[in-house]
Every structure is written in C-alpha cells, then in structure tokens.
Design a protein around this motif. Sequence first.
Motif, PDB file in Angstrom:
ATOM      1  N   PHE A 198      93.530  51.634 118.769  1.00 24.95           N
ATOM      2  CA  PHE A 198      94.270  51.399 119.837  1.00 24.95           C
ATOM      3  C   PHE A 198      95.817  51.081 119.946  1.00 24.95           C
ATOM      4  CE2 PHE A 198      95.825  48.611 123.403  1.00 24.95           C
ATOM      5  CZ  PHE A 198      95.640  49.151 124.446  1.00 24.95           C
ATOM      6  N   GLU A 199      95.730  50.141 119.106  1.00 22.91           N
ATOM      7  CA  GLU A 199      97.236  49.761 118.721  1.00 22.91           C
ATOM      8  C   GLU A 199      98.163  50.569 118.000  1.00 22.91           C
ATOM      9  OE1 GLU A 199      96.811  45.751 116.521  1.00 22.91           O
ATOM     10  OE2 GLU A 199      96.032  44.811 118.565  1.00 22.91           O
ATOM     11  N   ARG A 200      97.744  51.580 117.302  1.00 20.83           N
ATOM     12  CA  ARG A 200      98.320  52.039 116.014  1.00 20.83           C
ATOM     13  C   ARG A 200      99.486  52.902 116.743  1.00 20.83           C
ATOM     14  NH1 ARG A 200      96.389  53.922 111.547  1.00 20.83           N
ATOM     15  NH2 ARG A 200      94.378  53.823 112.228  1.00 20.83           N
ATOM     16  N   PRO A 201      99.508  53.429 118.162  1.00 19.07           N
ATOM     17  CA  PRO A 201     100.874  53.858 118.919  1.00 19.07           C
ATOM     18  C   PRO A 201     101.883  52.890 119.242  1.00 19.07           C
ATOM     19  CG  PRO A 201      98.946  54.761 119.796  1.00 19.07           C
ATOM     20  CD  PRO A 201      98.511  53.569 119.099  1.00 19.07           C
ATOM     21  N   PHE A 202     101.562  51.529 119.289  1.00 18.62           N
ATOM     22  CA  PHE A 202     102.440  50.798 119.466  1.00 18.62           C
ATOM     23  C   PHE A 202     102.917  50.059 118.395  1.00 18.62           C
ATOM     24  CE2 PHE A 202      99.338  50.268 123.204  1.00 18.62           C
ATOM     25  CZ  PHE A 202     100.404  50.576 124.077  1.00 18.62           C
ATOM     26  N   ARG A 203     102.078  49.902 117.284  1.00 21.45           N
ATOM     27  CA  ARG A 203     102.754  49.374 115.939  1.00 21.45           C
ATOM     28  C   ARG A 203     103.676  50.453 115.355  1.00 21.45           C
ATOM     29  NH1 ARG A 203      97.833  47.117 112.151  1.00 21.45           N
ATOM     30  NH2 ARG A 203      96.643  45.945 113.748  1.00 21.45           N
ATOM     31  N   LYS A 204     103.626  51.925 115.778  1.00 24.17           N
ATOM     32  CA  LYS A 204     104.652  52.856 115.098  1.00 24.17           C
ATOM     33  C   LYS A 204     105.951  52.637 115.843  1.00 24.17           C
ATOM     34  CE  LYS A 204     101.259  56.397 113.907  1.00 24.17           C
ATOM     35  NZ  LYS A 204     100.979  57.881 114.356  1.00 24.17           N
ATOM     36  N   LEU A 205     105.998  52.087 116.947  1.00 22.65           N
ATOM     37  CA  LEU A 205     107.285  51.687 117.690  1.00 22.65           C
ATOM     38  C   LEU A 205     108.202  50.737 116.939  1.00 22.65           C
ATOM     39  CD1 LEU A 205     106.138  51.978 121.385  1.00 22.65           C
ATOM     40  CD2 LEU A 205     107.089  53.698 119.710  1.00 22.65           C
ATOM     41  N   ILE A 206     107.328  49.662 116.342  1.00 25.55           N
ATOM     42  CA  ILE A 206     108.256  48.774 115.667  1.00 25.55           C
ATOM     43  C   ILE A 206     108.336  48.797 114.330  1.00 25.55           C
ATOM     44  CG2 ILE A 206     108.421  46.330 115.660  1.00 25.55           C
ATOM     45  CD1 ILE A 206     108.463  47.181 118.388  1.00 25.55           C
TER      46      ILE A 206
END
Length: 206
Positions: A198-206
């Motif tokens: 679930f968190e993977r897309p958000f982690r890619k942004l930072i």
Amino acid sequence: MKIAIGYCYYNDLKSIQRGIPTFVDEVDYIFAIDGKFSFRDGPDYSDDGSTEYLQQFKNVIIKKFIGMEHDKRQQYIELSKEYGIDVLIIIDSDEYVSEADWDLFRANLEKIISSEDNIHGVNFFTDGNITQYPRVWIRPHQIKYWNAHCLFEVNGSIIRSPKNLKPVEGITLKMDDDLRSEEYLKETSNYQYRMIEFERPFRKLI
C-alpha cells in the motif's frame, strides 16, 4: 520539559508486561493506542488483557483507534498536542529500554530541546549491534505522518524517516519479539507485506 512515550499496541500482553516497567516511571505520559492496523486480521481491539494491564498505570492514556498504521500512529501526536508534550519517544510494544541513565538522557534532551531538527536518534540494540533509530521527537506537534509509517510532514516539508542519526545518549532500546506466538508473528508478517504494498507508491515520491 514534558516527556511522553508514543506507544502502539495490539494483543501483545507478554511483550507489554516486559517493556512498560522499563520506562513507565521515567516519563510524564504514555500515549497507548489500541486497535488493529488496516490489512490485519483479528478483532478490532485487544482482547488478551493488554488494555486491562495498562489501565493500572496512572500516567498511561489509552486511546482506541482502527485504521492505517500511519493514521494510528498519528494519534499519539494528536495527544502530544493536547497534553503540551515537548519530547515524544516512539517505542513499540515489542521493545523496551535495555540500558538507562535517565538523568543523563534528560540532561542531553535539555541540550537539544531548542535545536532546529525535530527528529533525533536513540541507540537501538538489534541483531547484535548498536545502531541509531529516529525515535526521539522534539516539538512533536510540528510533525505529521504522511501517507506511510516512515514518511513525515515536518513544518511543511515531506521527509523520509532519517537513519543513523546522532543519538541522544542515556538510554538504549531493544526489540525482541520472542514473547509473541508463532501465529502472531505469521500474521504480523502477512500484515507488513500488505502494508508495504500500500505504501510503495508514496515511498517512491520521496
């Protein structure tokens, strides 16, 4: 200087009984957040005696919450705002203070209480080595979890949880999950896989 512990728990009585006595008398409050993370199977709230055990301590504030991990962890930040906390120390229920000189720790906190950085390290014993985890938060009211358990909005800037920070000397934390059942550990692993996906897309942004 008001010090609190940010403490998430869920059906982990034996670990809690080991950990809480190592710091409960050394801080002003423990903000204990009960409830399952989203993507985890099981009852909504602890039903193994964890909450009843925590209720015996006068400085433990229990809050019930079900949701994503970052939203559940946000609850102890909200309580920090409500209670005017200067320093928040993040400790999970399978962790405990293994070594401590609390007078030294408080003295070192006094030295950094006005520092520009909000997130500081603490010595953490894991896998046979001492490393530094970002578990000491100064002015926690300025920090907000951002869409993941390791991403934060700090004074308008989105950052990833810093690693290997200079530690605030005085205490050492240790993680040990050997008091958890095999079934509990298996469910935790299943949950962590779902959560990271679930968190993977958000982690890619930072």
